[in-house]
Design an enzyme around this catalytic site. Structure first.
Site, PDB file in Angstrom:
ATOM      1  N   ARG A 107       0.806  -1.258  -0.083  1.00  0.00           N
ATOM      2  CA  ARG A 107      -0.035   0.133  -0.038  1.00  0.00           C
ATOM      3  C   ARG A 107       0.726   1.121   0.034  1.00  0.00           C
ATOM      4  NH1 ARG A 107      -2.609  -3.867   3.027  1.00  0.00           N
ATOM      5  NH2 ARG A 107      -4.826  -4.146   2.278  1.00  0.00           N
ATOM      6  N   ASP A 137      -1.959  -9.274   8.723  1.00  0.00           N
ATOM      7  CA  ASP A 137      -1.943  -8.582   7.340  1.00  0.00           C
ATOM      8  C   ASP A 137      -0.791  -7.328   7.565  1.00  0.00           C
ATOM      9  OD1 ASP A 137      -1.820  -7.770   4.645  1.00  0.00           O
ATOM     10  OD2 ASP A 137      -4.063  -7.151   4.658  1.00  0.00           O
ATOM     11  N   HIS A 149       2.593 -12.846  -5.134  1.00  0.00           N
ATOM     12  CA  HIS A 149       1.561 -12.768  -4.375  1.00  0.00           C
ATOM     13  C   HIS A 149       0.843 -14.266  -4.284  1.00  0.00           C
ATOM     14  CE1 HIS A 149      -1.776 -11.642  -1.724  1.00  0.00           C
ATOM     15  NE2 HIS A 149      -1.421 -10.246  -1.757  1.00  0.00           N
ATOM     16  N   GLU A 200       4.866 -12.220   1.193  1.00  0.00           N
ATOM     17  CA  GLU A 200       5.381 -11.411   0.343  1.00  0.00           C
ATOM     18  C   GLU A 200       6.744 -10.854   0.630  1.00  0.00           C
ATOM     19  OE1 GLU A 200       1.704  -9.006  -0.899  1.00  0.00           O
ATOM     20  OE2 GLU A 200       1.200  -9.951   0.625  1.00  0.00           O
ATOM     21  N   HIS A 211      -0.945  -2.495  -4.654  1.00  0.00           N
ATOM     22  CA  HIS A 211      -0.500  -3.484  -5.566  1.00  0.00           C
ATOM     23  C   HIS A 211      -0.234  -3.010  -6.827  1.00  0.00           C
ATOM     24  CE1 HIS A 211       0.133  -6.279  -2.350  1.00  0.00           C
ATOM     25  NE2 HIS A 211      -1.119  -6.964  -2.435  1.00  0.00           N
TER      26      HIS A 211
END
Length: 390
Positions: free
Chosen positions: A119, A290, A218, A356, A144
């Site tokens: 982000r 996350d 991803h 990631e 992304h």
């Protein structure tokens, strides 16, 4: 600092990255030609056609016990098969079995991500005194690469056999201004399967104007097999003593918080589900994990082992090595049961996870984070290696 890891000061011509587009030739399968050590050439087959008439192909690779299927659309890992302790194969990556599902999807299953993984707050950043507005696709933020990031592009793919290795070179040129990013970015991503079954990703990029770059992959993993249920029983180890807490929009606050004494401590292997239901404010905000984990090693010249993921039932183990300073651990919080995988089973919350390798989210706006700036004459280079065993 600006891309100080493995950044080579070289002209764009020296990068050897050509701007090419995918031809519209008929579907074909490669012959079984082999390299000097018997590596089998990747096989190409037709997968589908986009609304504008562009044909999409799937490439199949196999080496060292690992099987990989890659789409020219989005540079997507459509399938990743590895054996369990008994030698039984399963696809351990989440995805779809049709092109239409990938085009309509919003989960980034298996995709090559760019120009900027993760982000950027309000889709804005300032570089050399000039403010840039990016495509916004995650509330008020850019995620992304924006609405039409690299995951939506058709990549030109060239297969190769090099000694005992087999692989694919993927090429995409992002023009100046695409999704709001400055500079024409010539990108090359190489997927390699080694004779040991390792999956290696090498990223390269050059630009003709100062810009920001943060490429990643991803893939969602479930080492028990996609569609088999939750990954909460998987054991995870992360070589990260700190993480970057986020605000309500999942943008880092700038703090580098210690994981010790929190649910974010994976410095010793533990089941992912052990602490995921604890009412920690950060877990509540993200509906699970996350978050970007700050790797203890920092930026390195060569990939180092930073992640181990293990499914105790199948015995399948994934080790990740990278030269990047961070890993975004996402526990599949927004899988809601409406998506159906190739197995015919639906994906629900926690049925897959992403790891990631990356520079930190919102790095262009946070001076305390490692920089993602790339300038003309420099070459962006980074490598991530996935090692599988059972």
């Amino acid at each position: 600092m600006e891309l100080n890891r493995r950044t080579v000061i070289a002209g764009a011509a020296a990068a050897g990255i050509a701007a090419t587009t995918l031809g519209s030739g008929t579907a074909q399968a490669a012959t079984g030609s082999t390299g000097s050590s018997g590596g089998r050439k990747p096989v190409k087959e037709y997968f589908g056609t986009l609304a504008d008439g562009t044909k999409v192909y799937r490439w199949s690779l196999e080496n060292g016990g690992t099987r990989l299927k890659v789409l020219s659309y989005g540079g997507i890992i459509q399938s990743l098969e590895i054996p369990d302790r008994h030698g039984h194969y399963a696809n351990v990556s989440l995805g779809y079995d049709t092109l239409d599902a990938y085009v309509k999807g919003t989960t980034f299953f298996g995709a090559t991500i760019g120009r900027y993984g993760n982000r950027i707050a309000k889709g804005q950043f300032t570089l050399d005194g000039k403010k840039y507005q990016l495509s916004v696709n995650d509330g008020v933020n850019s995620l992304h690469g924006g609405k039409l990031g690299f995951n939506t592009k058709v990549w030109h793919i060239e297969p190769f056999v090099s000694g005992s290795d087999v692989g694919l070179h993927l090429y995409y040129t992002s023009v100046d201004g695409e999704m709001g990013y400055p500079g024409t970015l010539r990108t090359k991503v190489t997927f390699t399967l080694t004779r040991h079954g390792d999956w290696r990703i090498d990223y390269e990029a050059t630009t003709d104007k100062p810009t920001v770059v943060n490429l990643t992959n991803h893939t969602y993993y479930n080492l028990a097999g996609e569609g088999s249920g939750s990954i909460y029983g998987h054991e995870l180890w992360l070589a990260a003593g700190r993480f970057t807490p986020t605000d309500s929009g999942l943008i880092p606050t700038g703090e580098l918080a210690k994981v010790k004494g929190t649910p974010f401590d994976f410095t010793h292997p533990k089941p992912i589900g052990r602490d995921i239901r604890i009412g920690h404010p950060q877990l509540v905000t993200a509906k699970g994990y996350d978050h970007n984990f700050v790797l203890d090693k920092g930026v390195t010249d060569e990939p180092e082992h930073v992640v181990t993921l293990r499914d105790p039932k199948s015995g399948r183990t994934l080790k990740i090595l990278t030269d990047q300073p961070g890993v975004q651990f996402y526990s599949g919080n927004f899988l809601d049961g409406t998506l159906v995988g190739p197995s015919g089973h639906t994906y629900r919350q926690g049925d897959g996870l992403a790891l990631e390798t990356q520079h930190f989210p919102d790095s262009p706006n946070e001076p305390k984070f490692p920089s993602t700036v790339l300038r003309p004459g420099q070459t962006y280079r980074t490598t991530t290696i996935h090692k599988f065993s059972a």
